[in-house]
Design a protein around this motif. Structure first.
Motif, short mmCIF file in Angstrom:
data_model
loop_
_atom_site.label_atom_id
_atom_site.label_comp_id
_atom_site.label_asym_id
_atom_site.label_seq_id
_atom_site.Cartn_x
_atom_site.Cartn_y
_atom_site.Cartn_z
N ALA A 103 0.87 -1.21 0.01
CA ALA A 103 -0.01 -0.01 0.14
C ALA A 103 0.83 1.14 -0.18
O ALA A 103 1.76 1.18 -0.73
N GLU A 104 0.63 2.22 0.94
CA GLU A 104 1.35 3.42 0.79
C GLU A 104 2.45 3.44 1.82
O GLU A 104 3.23 4.61 2.22
N THR A 105 2.99 2.20 2.37
CA THR A 105 4.01 2.24 3.25
C THR A 105 5.10 3.12 2.91
O THR A 105 5.67 3.75 3.66
N LEU A 106 5.78 2.71 1.94
CA LEU A 106 6.93 3.19 1.31
C LEU A 106 6.82 4.65 1.03
O LEU A 106 7.85 5.60 1.43
N GLN A 107 5.79 4.97 0.36
CA GLN A 107 5.50 6.52 0.11
C GLN A 107 5.47 7.17 1.29
O GLN A 107 5.93 8.36 1.18
N ILE A 108 4.85 6.95 2.57
CA ILE A 108 4.84 7.70 3.69
C ILE A 108 6.13 7.90 4.36
O ILE A 108 6.35 8.88 4.72
N LEU A 109 6.84 6.68 4.09
CA LEU A 109 8.25 7.05 4.67
C LEU A 109 8.99 8.20 3.99
O LEU A 109 9.58 9.07 4.35
#
Length: 280
Positions: free
Chosen positions: A40-46
Motif C-alpha cells: 500500500a502506501e507504506t514506502l511512500q509515507i516514509l
C-alpha cells in the motif's frame, strides 16, 4: 549505547509510527536503520516524512500459503540486510519477520501492539519480545494469552496516533492535489483489511453499497483502497476520488465532513482532530 536501533514497518500506520520514533530517536543522537515492506502506501509515507529506508519484501496476499511464503522470503532477506550491521535493538509494531529474525540473531526486541485480535501476529511476535508496549485499554491478560511474558509488558494511557497527530497543522494544499475546494463536501473512506487473517470471511458488498450511498447524497468520497481489487471496484463509481500517491492525510481529514474506515487508525486520528469518525 553501541549499535544502531532497527525500525521495521509493514503497513501505512506502522510507517507513520516509525517516522515519529525515527525523528525522536534521531534528535536523541541514536543511529538508526529502517526496513519496510512494499505494501500500500507504506514506502511512500516514509518518503513523504523524509525517512531513509531499505525496502525488504512484499505483501503476500489473501491466502495462508501466500502469506507464509512472503513471510519466509522476507525473513531471509532481512537476515541478509542486518547480519553485517551492529544493532542494539529492534522496534516494531509486531512485525513477525523482523521480530523472529532479531530473536534468532540475539537482538533485543521492543514490540508495540494495539491489535490483540490479530491472533496470528501476536503469537508470532509477543512470546519472543524483550519488551511489549501497548495501550492501557488493552487488558494485560490479552497480551499474556498471546504469549507475552507478564514482566515484559509496559502499558501507557493513550493511543499510538498521538505521536504524529499532536503537532500537526493542516495544510490546504492537499485539497489542490486532489482537485478539491475548501467548501467541497467530502467523506474520507478506507475499506476494511479484508485479506488479513483475522477478517478472512469478510465480504466487500456492504462497503460498496456504503460508497454508493454517500455519493447519492451529493458528497464526494476520497477513497484509500488497500488492494487493487478495491481500487478497481471504486473506479466504476462517479464521485469517488482515489489519491495516486500517499498524501497528507491529516490535513485532508481536517477539511472533511466525516471519516469512515474499516480499521481503527484513521478513526482515532480523525477523532483527535475533531472530525466525526466511524470505525466499522
Amino acid at each position: 549505547m553501541r549499535g544502531s536501533v532497527w525500525l521495521d514497518a509493514l503497513t501505512p500506520k506502522q510507517a507513520r509510527l516509525c517516522s515519529s520514533i525515527y525523528n525522536e530517536l534521531r534528535e536523541e543522537g541514536f543511529d538508526l536503520f529502517v526496513t519496510a515492506r512494499d505494501y500500500a502506501e507504506t514506502l511512500q509515507i516514509l518518503e513523504l516524512e523524509g525517512v531513509p529506508y531499505r525496502a525488504v519484501g512484499r505483501y503476500g496476499g489473501a491466502s495462508k500459503s501466500e502469506k507464509l511464503i512472503a513471510y519466509a522470503s522476507r525473513a531471509q532477506k532481512l537476515v541478509n540486510e542486518v547480519n553485517s550491521i551492529e544493532l542494539c535493538a529492534l522496534i516494531s509494531l509486531s512485525s513477525p519477520s523482523a521480530v523472529r529474525v532479531a530473536f534468532g540473531l540475539g537482538i533485543p526486541t521492543i514490540t508495540l501492539n494495539d491489535t490483540p485480535h490479530a491472533f496470528h501476529v501476536g503469537r508470532l511476535t509477543l512470546p519472543l519480545s524483550t519488551r511489549v508496549i501497548s495501550p492501557l485499554a488493552i487488558p494485560r491478560r490479552e497480551l499474556i494469552r498471546l504469549g507475552a511474558e507478564e514482566d515484559s509488558i509496559m502499558q501507557y494511557d493513550g493511543v499510538d496516533e498521538v505521536a504524529w497527530v499532536r503537532s500537526h497543522n493542516p495544510n490546504p494544499n492537499v485539497l489542490k492535489e486532489l482537485g478539491l475546494e475548501q467548501d467541497d463536501l467530502f467523506v474520507v473512506v478506507r475499506p476494511p483489511e479484508e485479506k488479513a487473517a483475522y477478517l478472512s470471511n469478510l465480504s466487500l458488498g456492504g462497503f460498496s453499497d456504503l460508497i454508493n450511498f454517500i455519493v447519492s447524497k451529493g458528497a464526494k468520497v476520497i477513497l484509500f483502497p488497500r488492494y487493487p481489487d478495491q481500487r478497481r471496484l471504486a473506479e466504476k463509481v462517479n464521485g469517488v476520488v482515489i489519491p495516486r500517491r500517499a498524501t497528507d492525510t491529516l490535513s485532508l481529514y481536517s477539511y472533511s465532513s466525516m471519516i469512515i474506515t474499516g480499521g481503527g487508525t484513521m478513526a482515532r486520528e480523525g477523532s483527535m482532530l475533531g472530525i466525526p469518525s466511524i470505525s466499522l
